[in-house]
Write a protein that holds these residues in place. Structure first.
Motif: not given
Length: 250
Positions: A183-201
């Protein structure tokens, strides 16, 4: 001087057990807000006849605590809440009864007895996957490489208190790009450290646009795969309920 009102009736029964629950938010239910879920959960707890503990006072409410809910519009396999009960219960039985009482798409995955520590202290990072339909892998990889090479990548988001600018790059623990076979679909996988303020997708997407002018044809489908303790050596996210399960079996 007016007399202080005293709540009538007997005091609420004390809590004797606390349960930690992992649930998923899937399909169309990813668009449900935290408040929507809270209302659905309280109704489900009553239907499942879970012996909930209540607060004291004129307006008693069930003792439920929610932990780091995913933003509205994102799916998740790793949402958590805690409930206190007035009778000792079998966590497996609560999982089955509560799962049957909730709508399909809000799915109870695991229930354990809280044995030690605070759940919130274990939720240190999230593992997110973002699926970009109609976007080529090379274009997404270029944007990810540019963001990863930055020391800082600031974005601005509006909060209840007004606009706030914060750094996204420092919260990124790992980032990788793949494509979906067939399929024509690129996938990004990220691990995000919880911070203040929270970094959202959506903050990550804003940063990608800022550094590379990335313009996906449609909004990405975002799913949180896990959240829990951050394993720095592997840039992975561990199971936050494992400590309770280990203590239960010890």
């Amino acid at each position: 001087m007016a007399r202080q009102r005293v709540p009538e009736g007997p005091p609420p029964a004390p809590a004797v057990q606390k349960l930690r629950v992992r649930y998923a938010k899937r399909g169309r239910l990813r668009f449900s807000s935290t408040r929507d879920f809270q209302r659905a959960l309280e109704r489900a707890l009553r239907r499942a006849r879970v012996p909930m503990a209540f607060s004291a006072g004129f307006h008693p409410h069930p003792k439920i605590s929610y932990a780091n809910a995913a933003p509205t519009g994102t799916a998740s396999e790793a949402e958590y809440f805690e409930i206190s009960v007035t009778e000792r219960v079998d966590p497996a039985a609560v999982r089955e009864a509560l799962g049957a009482a909730l709508p399909v798409g809000l799915d109870i995955l695991e229930v354990v007895e809280a044995r030690q520590g605070a759940l919130a202290d274990r939720l240190q990072a999230s593992d997110w996957v973002m699926e970009f339909r109609g976007l080529g892998r090379e274009e997404l990889q270029r944007a990810a490489d540019l963001l990863w090479a930055r020391e800082r990548a600031e974005v601005t988001r509006t909060f209840k208190t007004g606009p706030r600018t914060f750094d996204v790059r420092s919260a990124l623990v790992s980032m990788g790009v793949t494509d979906s076979s067939g399929s024509d679909c690129a996938i990004l996988r990220v691990v995000v450290r919880h911070t203040t303020p929270a970094v959202r997708p959506d903050d990550v997407l804003t940063a990608l646009r800022a550094v590379s002018a990335l313009a996906p044809p449609t909004p990405p489908l975002v799913t949180r795969l896990a959240q829990g303790p951050l394993h720095t050596a592997t840039a992975g996210v561990a199971d936050p309920l494992a400590a309770d399960e280990y203590a239960d079996g010890a």
